[in-house]
Design a protein around this motif. Structure first.
Motif, PDB file in Angstrom:
ATOM      1  N   GLY A 106     -28.677  18.307  -8.642  1.00  0.00           N
ATOM      2  CA  GLY A 106     -27.599  17.756  -9.445  1.00  0.00           C
ATOM      3  C   GLY A 106     -26.609  17.048  -8.537  1.00  0.00           C
ATOM      4  O   GLY A 106     -26.989  16.354  -7.593  1.00  0.00           O
ATOM      5  N   ASN A 107     -25.325  17.227  -8.809  1.00  0.00           N
ATOM      6  CA  ASN A 107     -24.301  16.646  -7.953  1.00  0.00           C
ATOM      7  C   ASN A 107     -23.598  17.777  -7.213  1.00  0.00           C
ATOM      8  O   ASN A 107     -22.676  18.404  -7.729  1.00  0.00           O
ATOM      9  CB  ASN A 107     -23.290  15.835  -8.777  1.00  0.00           C
ATOM     10  CG  ASN A 107     -22.349  15.016  -7.902  1.00  0.00           C
ATOM     11  OD1 ASN A 107     -21.901  15.483  -6.860  1.00  0.00           O
ATOM     12  ND2 ASN A 107     -22.056  13.804  -8.323  1.00  0.00           N
ATOM     13  N   LEU A 108     -24.059  18.026  -6.004  1.00  0.00           N
ATOM     14  CA  LEU A 108     -23.546  19.133  -5.194  1.00  0.00           C
ATOM     15  C   LEU A 108     -22.052  18.976  -4.920  1.00  0.00           C
ATOM     16  O   LEU A 108     -21.282  19.934  -5.028  1.00  0.00           O
ATOM     17  CB  LEU A 108     -24.334  19.185  -3.878  1.00  0.00           C
ATOM     18  CG  LEU A 108     -23.819  20.105  -2.782  1.00  0.00           C
ATOM     19  CD1 LEU A 108     -23.904  21.555  -3.216  1.00  0.00           C
ATOM     20  CD2 LEU A 108     -24.616  19.876  -1.496  1.00  0.00           C
ATOM     21  N   VAL A 109     -21.622  17.784  -4.567  1.00  0.00           N
ATOM     22  CA  VAL A 109     -20.225  17.572  -4.182  1.00  0.00           C
ATOM     23  C   VAL A 109     -19.299  17.743  -5.375  1.00  0.00           C
ATOM     24  O   VAL A 109     -18.292  18.462  -5.299  1.00  0.00           O
ATOM     25  CB  VAL A 109     -20.052  16.182  -3.543  1.00  0.00           C
ATOM     26  CG1 VAL A 109     -18.577  15.881  -3.296  1.00  0.00           C
ATOM     27  CG2 VAL A 109     -20.831  16.093  -2.237  1.00  0.00           C
ATOM     28  N   TRP A 110     -19.621  17.107  -6.500  1.00  0.00           N
ATOM     29  CA  TRP A 110     -18.765  17.247  -7.674  1.00  0.00           C
ATOM     30  C   TRP A 110     -18.681  18.696  -8.141  1.00  0.00           C
ATOM     31  O   TRP A 110     -17.614  19.168  -8.509  1.00  0.00           O
ATOM     32  CB  TRP A 110     -19.269  16.367  -8.807  1.00  0.00           C
ATOM     33  CG  TRP A 110     -18.798  14.948  -8.739  1.00  0.00           C
ATOM     34  CD1 TRP A 110     -18.238  14.306  -7.670  1.00  0.00           C
ATOM     35  CD2 TRP A 110     -18.854  13.995  -9.801  1.00  0.00           C
ATOM     36  NE1 TRP A 110     -17.953  13.007  -7.991  1.00  0.00           N
ATOM     37  CE2 TRP A 110     -18.308  12.781  -9.287  1.00  0.00           C
ATOM     38  CE3 TRP A 110     -19.323  14.027 -11.104  1.00  0.00           C
ATOM     39  CZ2 TRP A 110     -18.216  11.620 -10.074  1.00  0.00           C
ATOM     40  CZ3 TRP A 110     -19.228  12.874 -11.877  1.00  0.00           C
ATOM     41  CH2 TRP A 110     -18.674  11.695 -11.366  1.00  0.00           C
ATOM     42  N   SER A 111     -19.812  19.393  -8.156  1.00  0.00           N
ATOM     43  CA  SER A 111     -19.784  20.774  -8.641  1.00  0.00           C
ATOM     44  C   SER A 111     -18.937  21.652  -7.730  1.00  0.00           C
ATOM     45  O   SER A 111     -18.212  22.544  -8.187  1.00  0.00           O
ATOM     46  CB  SER A 111     -21.205  21.334  -8.771  1.00  0.00           C
ATOM     47  OG  SER A 111     -21.907  21.271  -7.547  1.00  0.00           O
ATOM     48  N   LEU A 112     -18.973  21.394  -6.434  1.00  0.00           N
ATOM     49  CA  LEU A 112     -18.194  22.195  -5.494  1.00  0.00           C
ATOM     50  C   LEU A 112     -16.697  21.933  -5.632  1.00  0.00           C
ATOM     51  O   LEU A 112     -15.894  22.872  -5.725  1.00  0.00           O
ATOM     52  CB  LEU A 112     -18.642  21.906  -4.060  1.00  0.00           C
ATOM     53  CG  LEU A 112     -17.861  22.599  -2.956  1.00  0.00           C
ATOM     54  CD1 LEU A 112     -17.980  24.114  -3.077  1.00  0.00           C
ATOM     55  CD2 LEU A 112     -18.341  22.125  -1.593  1.00  0.00           C
ATOM     56  N   ILE A 113     -16.308  20.657  -5.666  1.00  0.00           N
ATOM     57  CA  ILE A 113     -14.873  20.367  -5.741  1.00  0.00           C
ATOM     58  C   ILE A 113     -14.315  20.717  -7.118  1.00  0.00           C
ATOM     59  O   ILE A 113     -13.142  21.100  -7.236  1.00  0.00           O
ATOM     60  CB  ILE A 113     -14.558  18.906  -5.367  1.00  0.00           C
ATOM     61  CG1 ILE A 113     -15.245  17.924  -6.299  1.00  0.00           C
ATOM     62  CG2 ILE A 113     -14.940  18.654  -3.911  1.00  0.00           C
ATOM     63  CD1 ILE A 113     -14.910  16.456  -6.007  1.00  0.00           C
ATOM     64  N   ALA A 114     -15.144  20.626  -8.163  1.00  0.00           N
ATOM     65  CA  ALA A 114     -14.683  21.038  -9.490  1.00  0.00           C
ATOM     66  C   ALA A 114     -14.498  22.544  -9.559  1.00  0.00           C
ATOM     67  O   ALA A 114     -13.601  23.041 -10.258  1.00  0.00           O
ATOM     68  CB  ALA A 114     -15.674  20.572 -10.560  1.00  0.00           C
ATOM     69  N   LEU A 115     -15.335  23.284  -8.837  1.00  0.00           N
ATOM     70  CA  LEU A 115     -15.215  24.747  -8.820  1.00  0.00           C
ATOM     71  C   LEU A 115     -13.842  25.186  -8.348  1.00  0.00           C
ATOM     72  O   LEU A 115     -13.290  26.167  -8.869  1.00  0.00           O
ATOM     73  CB  LEU A 115     -16.302  25.340  -7.922  1.00  0.00           C
ATOM     74  CG  LEU A 115     -16.223  26.847  -7.695  1.00  0.00           C
ATOM     75  CD1 LEU A 115     -16.521  27.602  -8.991  1.00  0.00           C
ATOM     76  CD2 LEU A 115     -17.182  27.274  -6.585  1.00  0.00           C
ATOM     77  N   ALA A 116     -13.280  24.480  -7.376  1.00  0.00           N
ATOM     78  CA  ALA A 116     -11.981  24.876  -6.831  1.00  0.00           C
ATOM     79  C   ALA A 116     -10.889  24.882  -7.894  1.00  0.00           C
ATOM     80  O   ALA A 116      -9.910  25.623  -7.771  1.00  0.00           O
ATOM     81  CB  ALA A 116     -11.591  23.946  -5.684  1.00  0.00           C
TER      82      ALA A 116
END
Length: 269
Positions: A106-116
């Motif tokens: 998927g989109n690793l970067v978006w999912s990580l920064i959205a998690l924050a």
């Protein structure tokens, strides 16, 4: 080279649909210049009974879109991000220190920064420094502007022991080919080496282990599911790694084109 950061900044302010179109225009060049033999080889290994050509096409389409989406992350607002990435299960991470495992799906970067923006605890992500300093600066800058703390892998041991008493989410993306620190489990029908470090960290600190699955719902729209996959006393040695690999396999089975097939995953095995 000095003009490139300016061009990246300018492009990052474009609407996502225009960036996607630009990425689609670049697909023929990507297919020629970006690891086409590795992509074809990996897909043939993973799906020996089907024609890999449609999967190759699907990979380069998804990869081109994600590259443009990551670029957009340099300028997008938290409000736009929340509208594009939704979550379920994130509240389970608010109970204390935890180890969160992810995959290049998927989109690793978006999912990580959205998690924050979804959890109450601070989020750290362990990363291997890219060869290109421009890429490092882009990814680290995106992470930091959304409140994620990047931790170079060379500093991980020191930071873990220095911050072990803090309630923090430690995020590792551990689905690529490891070095000598490895455990062998099944992935895509074959014995595959995985990093041994995540399981050792979980056992050393008695931290529960979670997995984040990122599913593409539509262009530039994702849904993330977070589930706990292990907790102390963890069971037999290697069981945490096996559960992680099973989660990666489930993501691949659901959306094969969305995994990072350009990594030479089975080299040397």
């Amino acid at each position: 080279m000095s003009a490139l950061p300016y061009l990246i900044g300018t492009a990052s302010r474009m609407p996502v649909d225009r960036l996607h179109q630009f990425g689609h225009d670049l697909r023929p060049l990507m297919r020629v210049a970006y690891r086409r033999r590795i992509v074809a080889k990996n897909l043939a290994y993973a799906f020996p009974d089907i024609d890999p050509a449609p999967l190759v096409d699907g990979f380069y389409t998804a990869f081109s879109e994600v590259c443009m989406e990551v670029l957009r992350g340099k300028s997008m607002t938290p409000e736009e991000l929340r509208g594009r990435v939704t979550f379920e299960g994130a509240a389970g991470l608010d109970d204390g220190p935890a180890l969160l495992l992810m995959a290049h799906h998927g989109n690793l970067v978006w999912s990580l920064i959205a998690l924050a923006g979804e959890v109450s605890l601070p989020v750290s992500v362990v990363y291997k420094t890219p060869h290109l300093s421009l890429m490092r600066d882009l990814l680290v800058g995106i992470a930091e502007r959304f409140g994620v703390t990047p931790v170079p892998v060379k500093d991980l041991r020191r930071r873990l022991f220095a911050e072990r008493q803090q309630s923090r989410i430690w995020t590792l993306v551990a689905d690529q080919r490891p070095g000598r620190d490895r455990r062998m489990v099944r992935l895509c029908g074959r014995e595959t080496a995985f990093f041994g470090g995540p399981e050792r960290i979980a056992r050393a600190f008695n931290w529960p282990v979670f997995y984040l699955s990122c599913e593409r719902l539509a262009p530039a729209r994702y849904h993330c599911r977070i589930e706990q996959i292990a907790e102390a006393p963890f069971g037999p040695d290697g069981s945490v790694t096996e559960r992680y690999a099973a989660c990666v396999q489930a993501d691949i089975d659901r959306a094969p084109a969305d995994w990072l097939w350009s990594h030479d995953r089975w080299r040397g095995q």
